[in-house]
Design an enzyme around this catalytic site. Structure first.
Site, PDB file in Angstrom:
ATOM      1  N   HIS A  37      52.210  54.959  62.228  1.00  0.00           N
ATOM      2  CA  HIS A  37      53.130  55.750  62.838  1.00  0.00           C
ATOM      3  C   HIS A  37      52.588  57.104  62.912  1.00  0.00           C
ATOM      4  O   HIS A  37      51.458  57.444  62.762  1.00  0.00           O
ATOM      5  CB  HIS A  37      54.505  55.559  61.913  1.00  0.00           C
ATOM      6  CG  HIS A  37      54.087  56.235  60.603  1.00  0.00           C
ATOM      7  ND1 HIS A  37      53.666  57.423  60.142  1.00  0.00           N
ATOM      8  CD2 HIS A  37      54.230  55.255  59.087  1.00  0.00           C
ATOM      9  CE1 HIS A  37      53.496  57.264  58.823  1.00  0.00           C
ATOM     10  NE2 HIS A  37      53.905  56.111  58.404  1.00  0.00           N
ATOM     11  N   GLU A  38      53.578  58.230  63.525  1.00  0.00           N
ATOM     12  CA  GLU A  38      53.127  59.376  63.962  1.00  0.00           C
ATOM     13  C   GLU A  38      52.387  60.132  62.566  1.00  0.00           C
ATOM     14  O   GLU A  38      51.558  60.837  62.918  1.00  0.00           O
ATOM     15  CB  GLU A  38      54.332  60.168  64.570  1.00  0.00           C
ATOM     16  CG  GLU A  38      54.141  61.597  65.200  1.00  0.00           C
ATOM     17  CD  GLU A  38      53.087  61.374  66.290  1.00  0.00           C
ATOM     18  OE1 GLU A  38      52.033  62.224  66.160  1.00  0.00           O
ATOM     19  OE2 GLU A  38      52.955  60.351  67.026  1.00  0.00           O
ATOM     20  N   GLY A  39      52.796  59.705  61.592  1.00  0.00           N
ATOM     21  CA  GLY A  39      52.255  60.396  60.637  1.00  0.00           C
ATOM     22  C   GLY A  39      50.799  60.125  60.157  1.00  0.00           C
ATOM     23  O   GLY A  39      50.109  60.901  60.154  1.00  0.00           O
ATOM     24  N   HIS A  40      50.575  58.864  60.390  1.00  0.00           N
ATOM     25  CA  HIS A  40      49.251  58.535  60.250  1.00  0.00           C
ATOM     26  C   HIS A  40      48.292  58.902  61.645  1.00  0.00           C
ATOM     27  O   HIS A  40      47.071  59.527  61.452  1.00  0.00           O
ATOM     28  CB  HIS A  40      49.073  56.874  60.834  1.00  0.00           C
ATOM     29  CG  HIS A  40      49.448  55.988  59.423  1.00  0.00           C
ATOM     30  ND1 HIS A  40      50.643  55.272  59.815  1.00  0.00           N
ATOM     31  CD2 HIS A  40      49.071  55.869  58.380  1.00  0.00           C
ATOM     32  CE1 HIS A  40      50.843  54.796  58.518  1.00  0.00           C
ATOM     33  NE2 HIS A  40      50.147  54.998  57.589  1.00  0.00           N
ATOM     34  N   GLU A 151      50.143  64.545  52.650  1.00  0.00           N
ATOM     35  CA  GLU A 151      50.696  65.001  51.435  1.00  0.00           C
ATOM     36  C   GLU A 151      51.870  64.625  51.058  1.00  0.00           C
ATOM     37  O   GLU A 151      52.633  64.653  50.134  1.00  0.00           O
ATOM     38  CB  GLU A 151      51.315  66.721  51.803  1.00  0.00           C
ATOM     39  CG  GLU A 151      49.968  67.240  51.660  1.00  0.00           C
ATOM     40  CD  GLU A 151      50.295  69.045  51.930  1.00  0.00           C
ATOM     41  OE1 GLU A 151      51.338  69.348  52.430  1.00  0.00           O
ATOM     42  OE2 GLU A 151      49.127  69.892  51.830  1.00  0.00           O
ATOM     43  N   ASP A 153      52.052  61.517  50.165  1.00  0.00           N
ATOM     44  CA  ASP A 153      51.967  60.719  49.054  1.00  0.00           C
ATOM     45  C   ASP A 153      51.099  61.578  48.111  1.00  0.00           C
ATOM     46  O   ASP A 153      49.912  61.726  47.989  1.00  0.00           O
ATOM     47  CB  ASP A 153      51.201  59.510  49.364  1.00  0.00           C
ATOM     48  CG  ASP A 153      51.822  58.399  50.045  1.00  0.00           C
ATOM     49  OD1 ASP A 153      52.907  57.992  49.867  1.00  0.00           O
ATOM     50  OD2 ASP A 153      51.459  58.326  51.289  1.00  0.00           O
ATOM     51  N   GLN A 156      49.222  60.775  45.201  1.00  0.00           N
ATOM     52  CA  GLN A 156      48.106  59.811  45.616  1.00  0.00           C
ATOM     53  C   GLN A 156      46.751  60.827  45.889  1.00  0.00           C
ATOM     54  O   GLN A 156      45.565  60.626  45.661  1.00  0.00           O
ATOM     55  CB  GLN A 156      48.346  58.826  46.887  1.00  0.00           C
ATOM     56  CG  GLN A 156      47.116  58.265  47.325  1.00  0.00           C
ATOM     57  CD  GLN A 156      47.693  57.435  48.479  1.00  0.00           C
ATOM     58  OE1 GLN A 156      47.561  56.222  47.961  1.00  0.00           O
ATOM     59  NE2 GLN A 156      47.510  57.591  49.690  1.00  0.00           N
ATOM     60  N   ILE A 179      54.513  64.562  58.320  1.00  0.00           N
ATOM     61  CA  ILE A 179      54.945  64.443  59.480  1.00  0.00           C
ATOM     62  C   ILE A 179      56.566  64.077  59.278  1.00  0.00           C
ATOM     63  O   ILE A 179      56.915  62.967  58.778  1.00  0.00           O
ATOM     64  CB  ILE A 179      54.251  63.586  60.555  1.00  0.00           C
ATOM     65  CG1 ILE A 179      52.950  64.208  60.660  1.00  0.00           C
ATOM     66  CG2 ILE A 179      55.022  63.866  61.790  1.00  0.00           C
ATOM     67  CD1 ILE A 179      52.852  65.613  61.443  1.00  0.00           C
TER      68      ILE A 179
HETATM   69  O1  PAF Z   1      48.457  55.670  51.459  1.00  0.00           O
HETATM   70  C1  PAF Z   1      48.047  54.385  51.771  1.00  0.00           C
HETATM   71  O2  PAF Z   1      48.294  53.892  52.888  1.00  0.00           O
HETATM   72  C2  PAF Z   1      47.102  53.719  50.682  1.00  0.00           C
HETATM   73  O3  PAF Z   1      47.563  54.123  49.472  1.00  0.00           O
HETATM   74  C3  PAF Z   1      45.768  53.732  51.066  1.00  0.00           C
HETATM   75  C4  PAF Z   1      45.392  55.392  50.740  1.00  0.00           C
HETATM   76  C5  PAF Z   1      45.272  53.352  52.282  1.00  0.00           C
HETATM   77  C6  PAF Z   1      44.884  52.823  49.781  1.00  0.00           C
HETATM   78  O4  PAF Z   1      45.394  51.458  50.093  1.00  0.00           O
END
Ligand code: PAF
Length: 283
Positions: A37-40, A151, A153, A156, A179
């Site tokens: 999505h737009e975030g990625h 950010e 996540d 993470q 986003i």
């Molecule tokens: O944030 C995600 O989509 C996942 O946790 C990642 C970092 C791709 C690891 O599988």
């Protein structure tokens, strides 16, 4: 706009990255689980500013899902993802199979302490082990110079930074702003699970966290600010709050006044679990 080349073997990934390296090109990686999505796409745009070539991995990582979680139902839409990758000019999509990532006999897990304590780990105890293990594998497979994580996540992102620091993985970790839609809802692949009524509730999450962060900055005690946020989330229509907590931005230790902070939350809407976080403003 053409789709990126797709490779599903580590050997093909390494061959391509070696060619780029021979040409003196810097390589960025954006690890994803697809359902882009737009975030990625914003992460990939940042990656392209930081390096001449960008690898996007698409792998729904079973190791980070508990048996009760949504591994089977997690959206998988590779053709659409590749079309989206074409719009941001990603150079290579790495789409390994589960068997290639975790062949029979696979027996290693990476456990990261420090920022993984509490928050998500209280509710998803094996989640960060799964994330750290797959991210370490992806970095060793692709050997990128830098990698971009959202950010959204936030825990993470802190865990991945700690992982690279502790294991001397020579990858610069770049954190990218969340986003949001026009109503403040953070983009997430899991938003696809929400119906219209749930979406209206979900859109209140960010405003409630921002109010809590502003209250903290104005001097409210953190138990009062986060407690009030929890009550506001229930009043808005969330059924269950996993946590609303204030933590220090860098270490994720409990927040102390006059330190950079974040308010982080996870809450349930029906069968969907949403997370978000905001910075505590400095006054
Ligand atoms: O944030 C995600 O989509 C996942 O946790 C990642 C970092 C791709 C690891 O599988």
């Amino acid at each position: 706009m053409s789709r990126p080349e797709v490779v599903d073997s580590v050997a093909a990934l390494r061959a391509q990255v070696s060619d780029w390296r021979r040409d003196g090109l810097r390589v960025a990686m954006v690890p994803t689980m697809g359902a882009l999505h737009e975030g990625h796409l914003s992460l990939i745009r940042i990656a392209r500013e930081k390096a001449e070539r960008c690898v996007v991995s698409i792998f729904v990582n079973p190791a980070q899902f508990a048996p009760s979680e949504d591994l089977d139902k997690y959206p998988r839409q590779l053709a659409r993802d590749l079309d989206l990758l074409a719009t941001v000019k990603a150079d290579l999509a790495f789409t390994p199979t589960v068997g290639a990532m975790y062949p029979a006999g696979f027996a290693t897990r990476i456990s990261v302490g420090g920022p993984s304590a509490g928050l998500e780990s209280d509710f998803r105890p094996t989640f960060f082990e799964g994330v750290a293990t797959v991210v370490a594998k992806l970095f060793l497979q692709a050997t990128p110079d830098c990698a971009v994580f959202g950010e959204k996540d936030y825990q993470q992102l802190c865990v991945v930074r700690q992982l690279c620091r502790d294991l001397d993985l020579p990858v610069e970790i770049i954190g990218a702003p969340t986003i949001r839609d026009a109503h403040g809802l953070a983009m997430s692949s899991r938003n696809a699970y929400l119906d219209e009524a749930e979406l209206a509730v979900a859109r209140q999450l960010n405003a409630i966290l921002r109010r809590a962060a502003a209250a903290l900055a104005a001097g409210t005690h953190q138990d009062d600010a986060t407690g009030e946020a929890g009550r506001a989330l229930i009043a808005a229509g969330f059924q269950k709050i996993d946590y609303v907590e204030a933590r220090e931005s860098l270490t994720l230790a409990p927040w102390r006044r006059d330190h950079a902070g974040r308010v982080l939350a996870a809450a349930w809407l029906g069968k969907t679990r949403l997370i978000d976080n905001v910075e505590v403003p400095t006054v």
